[in-house]
Write a protein that holds these residues in place. Structure first.
Motif, PDB file in Angstrom:
ATOM      1  N   ALA A   1       1.018  -1.113  -0.042  1.00 47.02           N
ATOM      2  CA  ALA A   1      -0.067   0.080   0.057  1.00 47.02           C
ATOM      3  C   ALA A   1       0.975   1.290  -0.044  1.00 47.02           C
ATOM      4  CB  ALA A   1      -0.839  -0.004   1.229  1.00 47.02           C
ATOM      5  N   ASP A   2       1.687   1.409  -1.063  1.00 47.28           N
ATOM      6  CA  ASP A   2       2.734   2.433  -1.191  1.00 47.28           C
ATOM      7  C   ASP A   2       2.755   3.123  -2.539  1.00 47.28           C
ATOM      8  OD1 ASP A   2       3.978   0.448  -2.636  1.00 47.28           O
ATOM      9  OD2 ASP A   2       5.151  -0.137  -1.013  1.00 47.28           O
ATOM     10  N   VAL A   3       3.287   4.226  -2.894  1.00 42.85           N
ATOM     11  CA  VAL A   3       3.316   4.684  -4.046  1.00 42.85           C
ATOM     12  C   VAL A   3       3.935   3.877  -5.197  1.00 42.85           C
ATOM     13  CG1 VAL A   3       4.625   6.708  -5.483  1.00 42.85           C
ATOM     14  CG2 VAL A   3       3.795   7.030  -3.050  1.00 42.85           C
ATOM     15  N   LEU A   4       4.834   2.965  -5.024  1.00 43.83           N
ATOM     16  CA  LEU A   4       5.535   2.080  -6.119  1.00 43.83           C
ATOM     17  C   LEU A   4       4.218   1.078  -6.287  1.00 43.83           C
ATOM     18  CD1 LEU A   4       9.127   1.209  -4.818  1.00 43.83           C
ATOM     19  CD2 LEU A   4       8.127   2.784  -6.838  1.00 43.83           C
TER      20      LEU A   4
ATOM     21  N   ALA B   1      -1.146  -4.139   3.315  1.00 38.00           N
ATOM     22  CA  ALA B   1      -1.046  -2.993   3.878  1.00 38.00           C
ATOM     23  C   ALA B   1       0.196  -3.082   4.647  1.00 38.00           C
ATOM     24  CB  ALA B   1      -2.155  -2.659   4.994  1.00 38.00           C
ATOM     25  N   SER B   2       0.986  -4.280   5.206  1.00 36.84           N
ATOM     26  CA  SER B   2       2.076  -4.179   5.974  1.00 36.84           C
ATOM     27  C   SER B   2       3.369  -4.464   5.395  1.00 36.84           C
ATOM     28  CB  SER B   2       1.817  -5.197   7.033  1.00 36.84           C
ATOM     29  OG  SER B   2       1.702  -6.685   6.470  1.00 36.84           O
ATOM     30  N   LYS B   3       3.326  -5.136   3.883  1.00 35.02           N
ATOM     31  CA  LYS B   3       4.643  -5.333   3.218  1.00 35.02           C
ATOM     32  C   LYS B   3       4.731  -4.191   2.282  1.00 35.02           C
ATOM     33  CE  LYS B   3       5.452  -9.051   5.825  1.00 35.02           C
ATOM     34  NZ  LYS B   3       6.594  -8.859   6.893  1.00 35.02           N
ATOM     35  N   LYS B   4       5.944  -4.123   1.614  1.00 32.52           N
ATOM     36  CA  LYS B   4       6.467  -3.185   0.549  1.00 32.52           C
ATOM     37  C   LYS B   4       6.445  -3.935  -0.830  1.00 32.52           C
ATOM     38  CE  LYS B   4       9.483  -0.409   3.400  1.00 32.52           C
ATOM     39  NZ  LYS B   4      10.849  -0.010   3.311  1.00 32.52           N
ATOM     40  N   THR B   5       6.011  -2.995  -1.645  1.00 36.56           N
ATOM     41  CA  THR B   5       5.903  -3.499  -3.007  1.00 36.56           C
ATOM     42  C   THR B   5       7.348  -3.786  -3.615  1.00 36.56           C
ATOM     43  OG1 THR B   5       4.438  -1.975  -3.861  1.00 36.56           O
ATOM     44  CG2 THR B   5       5.731  -2.581  -5.562  1.00 36.56           C
ATOM     45  N   SER B   6       7.733  -4.690  -4.253  1.00 32.97           N
ATOM     46  CA  SER B   6       8.888  -5.398  -4.443  1.00 32.97           C
ATOM     47  C   SER B   6       9.802  -4.570  -5.485  1.00 32.97           C
ATOM     48  CB  SER B   6       8.705  -6.734  -5.089  1.00 32.97           C
ATOM     49  OG  SER B   6      10.169  -7.472  -5.470  1.00 32.97           O
TER      50      SER B   6
ATOM     51  N   TRP C   1       4.520  -9.779  -2.522  1.00 38.44           N
ATOM     52  CA  TRP C   1       4.326 -11.153  -3.305  1.00 38.44           C
ATOM     53  C   TRP C   1       4.968 -11.976  -2.397  1.00 38.44           C
ATOM     54  CZ3 TRP C   1       8.782 -13.704  -4.241  1.00 38.44           C
ATOM     55  CH2 TRP C   1       9.916 -13.063  -4.834  1.00 38.44           C
ATOM     56  N   ASP C   2       5.685 -12.017  -1.615  1.00 37.19           N
ATOM     57  CA  ASP C   2       6.087 -13.214  -0.564  1.00 37.19           C
ATOM     58  C   ASP C   2       5.193 -13.174   0.209  1.00 37.19           C
ATOM     59  OD1 ASP C   2       9.033 -13.740  -1.303  1.00 37.19           O
ATOM     60  OD2 ASP C   2       9.101 -11.427  -0.554  1.00 37.19           O
ATOM     61  N   ASN C   3       3.778 -12.758   0.488  1.00 39.31           N
ATOM     62  CA  ASN C   3       2.804 -12.770   1.307  1.00 39.31           C
ATOM     63  C   ASN C   3       1.454 -12.867   0.655  1.00 39.31           C
ATOM     64  OD1 ASN C   3       4.259 -12.629   4.214  1.00 39.31           O
ATOM     65  ND2 ASN C   3       5.371 -11.197   2.961  1.00 39.31           N
TER      66      ASN C   3
END
Length: 306
Positions: free
Chosen positions: A59-62, A84-89, A111-113
């Motif tokens: 849930a970030d800009v990327l 919501a808790s992990k970053k875009t790769s 995508w790991d989650n």
């Protein structure tokens, strides 16, 4: 002779679902959309196939940029979950003088989650073909989701992409055993076969070794600029490659696989399918980026320039 994947089904419009990583590849020249399953999916979509990507972003800009980008390319971004808790790769890509790439891949990303959801279940259950890769198996969450989706699918295509240290022999063998079709490159073939105990030295002997160990009769091995070999049951089909000036090899194998799936669903001429897929892979390698725009006219003109 019926079409290899769809057989005698009358439908000419296969439904394909691709599961795995979506990400931003960072090159010295800037960032580009990437991830092997996404590259396969985008090539299939460009060829008119009903293909969708199943994955996750943060849930970030990327993540927002990625969702917008794939929507603009014709994919339904509703199958890409937002975590919501992990970053875009992201991946740092380095190219050598010959255009070959090495990758530094961020860990524990969205995508790991990938959690199992009713929407993913419905999509895979209604698909004719389910494509999955090896990188997504590095995390237990996404691997468990993948295992459950494999149980629902009709025809499994395993796209091997070995990225050290992001794989284990145990998961590779299990995913190969679950597959109806395995695609890998020659280096990956020799590495995996050797780890499984093969004493053979030739390409074909190791293909047969993998086929016997995994009970998978359909195996395709790409050989870089030297083309590819496809085993279908007891028959082999070869292409020796096309002469090109390599710009970068990122995504060439993914477009090869997407193009091969497309042809194996639409033609009874398996040799032509291999030739076509090798041509698309070559065209990608002589362009920048993993998914350059390539039309059917471009492919046919490249294969037969006179």
């Amino acid at each position: 002779m019926s079409r290899m994947i769809l057989g005698d089904k009358s439908s000419q419009e296969p439904i394909v679902s691709c599961f795995g990583e979506v990400l931003w590849d960072y090159f010295p020249s800037g960032k580009r959309l990437g991830g092997a399953p996404l590259n396969v999916c985008l090539r299939l979509k460009s060829l008119g196939v009903n293909a969708e990507i199943l994955s996750a972003v943060g849930a970030d800009v990327l993540g927002s940029e990625l969702l917008e980008d794939i929507r603009e390319r014709g994919l339904d971004n509703g199958f890409v979950l937002v975590n919501a808790s992990k970053k875009t790769s992201t991946v740092e890509v380095s190219l050598d003088k010959g255009g070959s790439a090495t990758y530094e891949i961020a860990v524990d990303t969205a995508w790991d989650n990938i959690e199992l959801s009713p929407k993913l279940i419905e999509r895979v259950a209604s698909s004719d073909i389910f494509v999955y890769g090896s990188l997504v198996a590095r995390s237990e969450v996404s691997l468990n989701t993948l295992r459950k989706l494999i149980e629902l699918s009709k025809f499994n295509v395993f796209d091997v992409n070995l990225r050290k240290p992001h794989y284990s022999l145990e998961s590779l063998v299990a995913l190969m055993k679950a597959a109806d079709f395995i695609k890998l490159n020659d280096d990956e073939l020799f590495e995996i076969a050797g780890a499984m105990g093969s004493k053979f030295n030739s390409l074909e002997q190791n293909i047969e070794f993998i086929a016997n160990k995994t009970a998978t009769s359909n195996i395709c091995v790409t050989k870089g600029r030297h083309g590819a070999v496809l085993k279908v049951a007891d028959k082999y089909y070869y292409n020796s490659g096309y002469m090109i000036n390599v710009v970068d090899t990122v995504g060439a194998g993914d477009s090869f696989l997407g193009s091969l799936i497309y042809q194996l669903c639409n033609t009874e001429d398996t040799q032509y399918a291999v030739d076509f897929a090798c041509a698309v892979g070559a065209l990608v390698a002589q362009n920048q980026g993993a998914t350059p725009e390539i039309s059917l006219h471009d492919i046919q003109a490249f294969m037969n320039p006179i």
